[in-house]
Scaffold this motif. Structure first.
Motif, mmCIF file in Angstrom:
data_model
loop_
_atom_site.group_PDB
_atom_site.id
_atom_site.type_symbol
_atom_site.label_atom_id
_atom_site.label_comp_id
_atom_site.label_asym_id
_atom_site.label_seq_id
_atom_site.Cartn_x
_atom_site.Cartn_y
_atom_site.Cartn_z
ATOM 1 N N ALA A 73 7.496 -7.907 8.751
ATOM 2 C CA ALA A 73 6.053 -7.130 8.886
ATOM 3 C C ALA A 73 5.075 -7.789 7.654
ATOM 4 O O ALA A 73 5.778 -7.704 6.502
ATOM 5 C CB ALA A 73 6.034 -5.756 8.907
ATOM 6 N N GLY A 75 1.567 -6.918 5.710
ATOM 7 C CA GLY A 75 0.378 -6.023 5.548
ATOM 8 C C GLY A 75 -0.926 -6.803 5.381
ATOM 9 O O GLY A 75 -1.163 -7.683 5.967
ATOM 10 N N THR A 76 -1.681 -6.501 4.254
ATOM 11 C CA THR A 76 -3.006 -7.253 3.961
ATOM 12 C C THR A 76 -2.729 -8.479 3.112
ATOM 13 O O THR A 76 -3.614 -8.939 2.361
ATOM 14 C CB THR A 76 -3.832 -6.407 3.537
ATOM 15 O OG1 THR A 76 -3.457 -5.535 2.329
ATOM 16 C CG2 THR A 76 -4.246 -5.322 4.593
ATOM 17 N N ARG A 77 -1.503 -8.734 2.651
ATOM 18 C CA ARG A 77 -1.148 -10.069 1.961
ATOM 19 C C ARG A 77 -1.468 -9.732 0.568
ATOM 20 O O ARG A 77 -1.712 -10.872 -0.211
ATOM 21 C CB ARG A 77 -1.816 -11.208 2.431
ATOM 22 C CG ARG A 77 -1.131 -11.426 4.155
ATOM 23 C CD ARG A 77 -1.842 -12.762 4.738
ATOM 24 N NE ARG A 77 -3.485 -12.599 4.676
ATOM 25 C CZ ARG A 77 -4.223 -13.506 4.108
ATOM 26 N NH1 ARG A 77 -3.988 -14.372 3.300
ATOM 27 N NH2 ARG A 77 -5.486 -13.034 3.990
ATOM 28 N N HIS A 78 -1.431 -8.809 -0.100
ATOM 29 C CA HIS A 78 -1.647 -8.677 -1.496
ATOM 30 C C HIS A 78 -0.628 -8.743 -2.462
ATOM 31 O O HIS A 78 -0.791 -8.693 -3.816
ATOM 32 C CB HIS A 78 -2.403 -7.264 -1.623
ATOM 33 C CG HIS A 78 -3.958 -7.429 -1.230
ATOM 34 N ND1 HIS A 78 -4.390 -7.612 -0.032
ATOM 35 C CD2 HIS A 78 -5.046 -7.247 -2.190
ATOM 36 C CE1 HIS A 78 -5.710 -7.595 -0.096
ATOM 37 N NE2 HIS A 78 -6.163 -7.595 -1.290
ATOM 38 N N CYS A 79 0.780 -8.781 -1.814
ATOM 39 C CA CYS A 79 1.748 -9.105 -2.805
ATOM 40 C C CYS A 79 1.747 -10.460 -3.417
ATOM 41 O O CYS A 79 1.192 -11.372 -2.956
ATOM 42 C CB CYS A 79 3.057 -8.792 -2.322
ATOM 43 S SG CYS A 79 3.355 -7.165 -2.017
ATOM 44 N N SER A 136 -6.336 0.281 -7.406
ATOM 45 C CA SER A 136 -7.582 -0.356 -8.148
ATOM 46 C C SER A 136 -8.453 -1.034 -7.236
ATOM 47 O O SER A 136 -9.606 -1.061 -7.404
ATOM 48 C CB SER A 136 -6.974 -1.643 -9.181
ATOM 49 O OG SER A 136 -6.634 -2.544 -8.553
ATOM 50 N N SER A 141 -2.868 -2.305 2.878
ATOM 51 C CA SER A 141 -2.579 -1.346 3.753
ATOM 52 C C SER A 141 -1.721 -0.432 3.441
ATOM 53 O O SER A 141 -1.006 -0.288 2.220
ATOM 54 C CB SER A 141 -1.713 -2.200 4.951
ATOM 55 O OG SER A 141 -0.555 -2.561 4.636
ATOM 56 N N GLY A 144 1.751 -1.214 3.284
ATOM 57 C CA GLY A 144 2.360 -2.251 2.192
ATOM 58 C C GLY A 144 2.125 -1.570 0.936
ATOM 59 O O GLY A 144 3.191 -1.635 0.366
ATOM 60 N N THR A 148 6.032 -1.015 -1.456
ATOM 61 C CA THR A 148 5.951 -1.315 -2.787
ATOM 62 C C THR A 148 5.748 -0.374 -3.945
ATOM 63 O O THR A 148 5.742 -0.762 -5.184
ATOM 64 C CB THR A 148 5.418 -2.712 -3.244
ATOM 65 O OG1 THR A 148 3.830 -2.363 -3.271
ATOM 66 C CG2 THR A 148 5.584 -3.733 -2.128
ATOM 67 N N HIS A 151 0.544 2.085 -6.930
ATOM 68 C CA HIS A 151 0.189 3.147 -7.628
ATOM 69 C C HIS A 151 -1.439 3.040 -8.153
ATOM 70 O O HIS A 151 -2.030 1.962 -8.252
ATOM 71 C CB HIS A 151 1.030 3.634 -8.714
ATOM 72 C CG HIS A 151 0.946 2.366 -9.751
ATOM 73 N ND1 HIS A 151 0.023 2.512 -10.839
ATOM 74 C CD2 HIS A 151 1.487 1.206 -9.730
ATOM 75 C CE1 HIS A 151 0.042 1.203 -11.519
ATOM 76 N NE2 HIS A 151 0.876 0.470 -10.778
ATOM 77 N N LEU A 201 7.125 -0.355 10.250
ATOM 78 C CA LEU A 201 6.506 0.943 10.204
ATOM 79 C C LEU A 201 5.468 0.956 11.012
ATOM 80 O O LEU A 201 4.360 -0.111 11.101
ATOM 81 C CB LEU A 201 5.923 1.005 8.709
ATOM 82 C CG LEU A 201 6.082 2.438 8.117
ATOM 83 C CD1 LEU A 201 7.437 2.906 7.881
ATOM 84 C CD2 LEU A 201 5.506 2.513 6.781
ATOM 85 N N ARG A 358 -1.732 2.059 -17.245
ATOM 86 C CA ARG A 358 -1.800 3.410 -16.514
ATOM 87 C C ARG A 358 -0.424 4.252 -16.610
ATOM 88 O O ARG A 358 0.366 3.671 -16.987
ATOM 89 C CB ARG A 358 -2.216 3.016 -14.913
ATOM 90 C CG ARG A 358 -3.587 2.158 -14.485
ATOM 91 C CD ARG A 358 -3.938 1.829 -13.461
ATOM 92 N NE ARG A 358 -3.273 0.791 -12.946
ATOM 93 C CZ ARG A 358 -3.339 -0.010 -12.001
ATOM 94 N NH1 ARG A 358 -3.821 0.593 -10.946
ATOM 95 N NH2 ARG A 358 -2.531 -1.054 -11.524
ATOM 96 N N HIS A 408 7.075 -4.057 -11.016
ATOM 97 C CA HIS A 408 6.545 -3.706 -9.683
ATOM 98 C C HIS A 408 7.102 -4.896 -8.668
ATOM 99 O O HIS A 408 7.107 -5.705 -8.586
ATOM 100 C CB HIS A 408 5.043 -4.114 -9.825
ATOM 101 C CG HIS A 408 3.967 -3.661 -8.647
ATOM 102 N ND1 HIS A 408 4.246 -3.840 -7.309
ATOM 103 C CD2 HIS A 408 3.028 -2.629 -8.922
ATOM 104 C CE1 HIS A 408 3.235 -3.314 -6.584
ATOM 105 N NE2 HIS A 408 2.653 -2.462 -7.625
#
Ligand SMILES: Cc1cc2nc3c(=O)[nH]c(=O)nc-3n(C[C@H](O)[C@H](O)[C@H](O)COP(=O)(O)OP(=O)(O)OC[C@H]3O[C@@H](n4cnc5c(N)ncnc54)[C@H](O)[C@@H]3O)c2cc1C
Length: 454
Positions: A73, A75-79, A136, A141, A144, A148, A151, A201, A358, A408
């Motif tokens: 799957a 998600g929004t490809r931010h990894c 941030s 998504s 997603g 991971t 946070h 999911l 953080r 991460h």
């Protein structure tokens, strides 16, 4: 500011382009430019397929999963790494992004798993509710983020996945499995930070609370000695606190303090914060960049979802082409860990755009980076130069090794699989859960094979 960073920002797009063309294919999945394939958000990772199947219903997901031998799957490809990759089939739930139910009595909201926080938060606020925290940027998504352990910040705020109370997923056989915190307790906590390894999911239920207002103030040039001597007071000075530094000089460049307030609250703040001075205009985390894409500062009161992220929904986030890494250490050892990274300043800052510190509250989610310990997250936004970043990461991982560092899951790291696995005491349980739900390894990919299953 480091001279390297100043020059990089001055060269702007030209520098980014030059860095991009210098990328070479390697084990991390990076490929030379010119490929027509699909890449992640940052453009540093090319997926192993050239199209993504957009599923529109749970039944469609079930049929797809049942009929395929391998798939993952997306998600929004931010990894920034290969965690979402597949060389067989990628399925996106982008079209499955609706709010399914808001239970005001139980204080939960159920969303289709393809929803981004940007899609979920405004309607949630309009109906009088809020989430406890956000990352941030709101473009990622919900599925997603859970995968991971994404946070935000705040000494009392656990990561976004920790808000989950129920999950619905399609497992390898094409069956729908529903898990809930109330009924499945420990196993549920194993399934929330799922790394994409348990199935697709389809719905997530999140805990909500009455909506709230916030304001944020930024302070500039916090003396390093103040951070060392007053770390706990500084990171506890607001509901969510972020510190931005380039590890150069003897001060932290920016301190962002996000506070919960009542309507009509004063926009003013103390001019001094442990020796840092109050900013007199909105600022970007990278001080030289325009703050027009950032959420409103200067104490202006607004809804939680327009203050918790650093970047606005309607604008291009962050500085553009970049790489990211992030490392988690126990908050009780934060000062020593920060000092350890500070000693690497000269090796780090030629390649760095900015670092962010953080805090994340402990949780009980088996594969969470904050499992069992209140944490400090040490984040690095790098220039898009993987060959150089790859040389620096082992130094950082070595320095943070004595603190039991965890990377991460969605960002870049070089830690050996056996070291990584030694940092998760529930890893064997997670593997057993994944093997039960996916006995044939349908949702495995090289990242998961190496990091989890090797
Ligand atoms: C500019 C930027 C800012 C960021 N800021 C933060 C931050 O503040 N805090 C933080 O912690 N992280 C941050 N990240 C990292 C990011 O939030 C995480 O990596 C997150 O996982 C990305 O979610 P995604 O939807 O893009 O997932 P993807 O990268 O598309 O996928 C990630 C994982 O989720 C799985 N997945 C996605 N959808 C499903 C589904 N429906 N079913 C099963 N598995 C699924 C994938 O298989 C994969 O394993 C940032 C990244 C960027 C690019």
């Amino acid at each position: 500011m480091s001279r390297g960073r100043r020059e990089f920002l001055k060269l702007g797009a030209a520098a980014v382009g030059a860095a991009a063309t210098s990328r070479a294919s390697d084990a991390a999945g990076q490929e030379p430019p010119g490929s027509a394939r699909i890449t992640n958000w940052a453009g540093n990772y090319t997926y192993g397929v050239d199209r993504v199947h957009e599923a529109a219903s749970v039944d469609e997901v079930r049929e797809l999963v049942a009929s395929r031998s391998r798939l993952n799957a997306l998600g929004t490809r931010h990894c920034f790494n290969g965690i979402a990759d597949s060389s067989h089939l990628l399925v996106s739930l982008r079209e499955m992004a609706g709010v399914v139910a808001l239970d005001a009595k139980k204080r939960t909201v159920t969303v289709e798993a393809g929803a981004s926080y940007g899609q979920l938060c405004p309607p949630l606020h309009e109906r009088g509710f809020a989430l406890h925290n956000l990352a941030s940027l709101p473009h990622i998504s919900v599925a997603g983020a859970c995968a991971t352990a994404t946070h935000g910040s705040g000494v009392s705020n656990a990561n976004l996945a920790a808000a989950a109370t129920d999950l619905e997923l399609v497992t390898a056989a094409g069956d729908v499995l529903r898990l809930s915190l109330d009924e499945d307790g420990d196993e549920f906590q194993g399934a929330v930070v799922h790394l994409g390894a348990l199935g697709v999911l389809t719905k997530v239920t999140l805990e909500v609370q009455p909506t709230y207002l916030m304001r944020q103030h930024v302070y500039l040039d916090l003396p390093e000695a103040a951070l060392r001597d007053h770390f706990e007071e500084i990171v506890s000075a607001g509901y969510s606190v972020s510190l931005f530094t380039d590890w150069e000089g003897d001060s932290v460049e920016e301190v962002w303090i996000k506070s919960r307030v009542d309507a009509g609250a004063d926009t003013r703040a103390e001019p001094d914060f442990f020796g840092a001075r109050l900013a007199e205009r909105d600022v970007h985390p990278i001080a030289e960049l325009s703050a027009e894409h950032c959420t409103e500062q200067m104490g202006v009161v607004g809804p939680w979802y327009e203050r918790l992220p650093h970047f606005r929904m309607g604008f291009t986030p962050s500085s553009g082409d970049e790489l990211q890494s992030e490392f988690f250490v126990p908050r009780s050892e934060a000062v020593e860990a920060v000092a350890a990274i500070g000693r690497l300043g000269e090796q780090i800052h030629p390649h760095l755009l900015i670092s962010e510190l953080r805090t994340v509250a402990a949780d009980q989610l088996w594969m969470s980076t904050a499992y069992g310990r209140d944490s400090l997250a040490i984040h690095f936004t790098w220039k898009p130069d993987w060959p150089s970043v790859r040389k620096v990461l082992p130094l950082i991982e070595r320095e943070l090794g004595p603190f039991g560092v965890r990377p991460h899951w969605g960002k870049l790291f070089t830690m050996q699989p056996q070291v990584l696995r030694s940092r998760y005491e529930r890893l064997d349980d997670f593997r057993a859960l994944a093997r039960r739900l996916d006995p044939g390894g349908k949702f495995r990919n090289p990242f998961l094979d190496s990091a989890i299953f090797a």
